[in-house]
Enzyme design. Structure first.
Site, PDB file in Angstrom:
ATOM      1  N   GLU A   1       0.877  -1.178   0.000  1.00 40.17           N
ATOM      2  CA  GLU A   1       0.000   0.000   0.000  1.00 40.17           C
ATOM      3  C   GLU A   1       0.903   1.212   0.000  1.00 40.17           C
ATOM      4  O   GLU A   1       1.601   1.483   0.980  1.00 40.17           O
ATOM      5  CB  GLU A   1      -0.928  -0.031   1.210  1.00 40.17           C
ATOM      6  CG  GLU A   1      -2.125   0.895   1.059  1.00 40.17           C
ATOM      7  CD  GLU A   1      -1.943   2.194   1.799  1.00 40.17           C
ATOM      8  OE1 GLU A   1      -1.597   3.198   1.125  1.00 40.17           O
ATOM      9  OE2 GLU A   1      -2.148   2.226   3.008  1.00 40.17           O
TER      10      GLU A   1
ATOM     11  N   CYS B   1      -1.399   8.936   3.131  1.00 37.70           N
ATOM     12  CA  CYS B   1      -1.431   8.456   1.746  1.00 37.70           C
ATOM     13  C   CYS B   1      -2.764   8.756   1.077  1.00 37.70           C
ATOM     14  O   CYS B   1      -2.833   8.897  -0.151  1.00 37.70           O
ATOM     15  CB  CYS B   1      -1.136   6.957   1.695  1.00 37.70           C
ATOM     16  SG  CYS B   1      -2.315   5.944   2.632  1.00 37.70           S
TER      17      CYS B   1
END
Length: 471
Positions: free
Chosen positions: A238, A272
């Protein structure tokens, strides 16, 4: 004869704003990482054989202990990572939810019935643990991002080798070792190793590690993915995001700007999932830009441990410089600085850049800080085109008063997760989460995705009577 005892090197945790020492942990050498992996591998068979209900109960107990210690955990998240207290509090809550969700997966999962092609061959298929799962987590949400791997990995029968970021060894590592030890986790089931990139490299290379779960930068994720590919290990990656926040022309502008400010500036934009690119219908773009700038300028900046602020320090000087350089370059390329853009000490103020075009570097390159760019779009089709002009594909959001219109746009966006009527920073342990392209290799967290990520299929057939063959 004098015997020399080698003292292990120490990794010191320090408060971002003052440099005050918060504690220390042993720095893991590659040999120590390999030893920890062997201990986890030795513990794996016994842990996998433990009934799922017992594993789940222990993980739930660790979640309870983590929440009982919210005050101490919150302080560490504020001082080590620069979080504001509200963000730190909810990170503890969300981390506990991730652990409990992992326990729920272990309890509720049932293997599907199958039928072999030949009538005298019985078959069963089951999900079984992978063995040792290596987990590498970043500094921005050290507790939450560790828990979303630890919960399902441990509850589903794996052992874990955890490496927190060197910026946050206490909130990303020590809190877990204490909670799980007090919950009664057997020795070796959770091993924590502390260190930098060398420690992480040793974890990936350790022969006993069957899978690596990594959250972090795209550059490092590519390298880990390549290493896991060569070693035939599973990897869940990720990575970064250049996330689009699409604002349609039917919105309440102030409400949309508040959502955009939250998505861009929460935790100094060091997430993120942060809203990087605000793609706003031209009819409301000027009003939206003004409103977003007002929201940004009103946010209080300072030391979150000692002051009532909404924006804390950037994680380190290197990151602060990178943010400042990106903003200066954007202005040089024609972007208009509406507010912010002037760092003070360890702080970078919430910054709004308007008149950003797809020809500018800032439109395509992730700036991991409190920087929102605004680009006017002509219509829904133009918004989709610009949103998809990115190598990244993590999250996106469409802010609109018309859910059907928003969903129609959302289905056309190239990313792993899209939110309609909301901003980009949304966390739900029950829902699959992950990115595509430069944002990762697909969903590895949340709901059924976690079950798929942290277990593998095993097929067992039984022929009765035993089969005979001609040679």
């Amino acid at each position: 004869m004098t015997t020399l005892t080698r003292i292990p090197a120490r990794l010191t945790s320090r408060e971002i704003t003052t440099g005050e020492e918060l504690g220390g942990v042993e720095l893991a050498t590659p040999d120590r990482v390999a030893s920890a992996a062997r201990r986890a591998a030795a513990a794996a068979p016994g842990w996998a054989a433990t009934p799922a209900d017992e594993r789940a109960a222990l993980v739930e107990r660790a979640a309870d202990l983590l929440q009982e210690r919210t005050g101490a955990a919150q302080d560490l998240l504020v001082r080590e990572g620069g979080a504001i207290p509200g963000k730190a509090f909810y990170e503890v809550v969300l981390a506990a939810q991730e652990l409990r969700h992992g326990a729920r997966l272990a309890r509720e999962h049932t293997d599907p019935p199958v039928t072999a092609s030949e009538p005298d061959r019985a078959a069963t298929v089951t999900r079984v643990p992978l063995g040792v799962v290596g987990v590498i987590v970043p500094w921005n949400f050290p507790l939450l991002l560790a828990a979303r791997s630890l919960g399902p990995a441990l509850a589903l029968g794996n052992t874990v080798l955890l490496k927190p970021d060197p910026h946050t060894p206490l909130s990303g590592g020590t809190l877990f070792t204490e909670a799980f030890a007090d919950a009664g986790l057997p020795p070796g089931v959770l091993e924590v190793v502390y260190g930098d990139a060398d420690t992480g490299g040793a974890l990936v290379q350790a022969p006993d590690v069957a899978m690596v779960s990594f959250t972090g930068s795209t550059a490092v994720g590519r390298e880990i993915g390549a290493q896991c590919g060569r070693l035939l290990k599973r990897a869940v990656l990720e990575l970064g995001g250049q996330n689009a926040f699409v604002v349609l022309d039917d919105v309440d502008v102030e409400q949309a700007a508040a959502a955009g400010a939250w998505g861009s500036f929460l935790h100094q934009g060091q997430i993120c999932m942060s809203a990087r690119r605000h793609l706003v219908h031209r009819a409301v773009a000027a009003d939206y830009t003004d409103a977003l700038a007002r929201h940004a300028a009103a946010l209080r900046v300072g030391d979150p441990y000692r002051e009532d602020v909404q924006i804390g320090p950037v994680i380190d000087r290197q990151q602060l410089t990178a943010i400042a350089t990106a903003v200066e370059q954007a202005v040089a390329q024609g972007a208009r600085l509406v507010t912010g853009g002037r760092p003070t000490g360890p702080y970078y103020p919430p910054t709004v850049l308007a008149d950003v075009t797809e020809q500018m570097d800032v439109f395509h390159t992730e700036v991991f800080g409190p920087v929102a760019t605004v680009t006017a779009v002509d219509d829904d089709t133009d918004a989709v085109r610009l949103a998809n002009t990115s190598d990244y594909g993590l999250t996106a959001a469409v802010y609109t008063a018309d859910p059907a219109r928003g969903e129609a746009i959302g289905r056309r966006l190239n990313c792993g997760v899209t939110h309609v009527g909301d901003q980009t920073v949304v966390q739900d342990a029950a829902l699959p989460f992950g990115g595509i392209g430069a944002s990762g290799n697909g969903h590895g967290f949340g709901g059924p995705a976690a079950l798929e990520a942290f277990t593998r299929w095993h097929t067992l057939t039984t022929s009765s009577p035993p089969r005979g063959y001609p040679f």
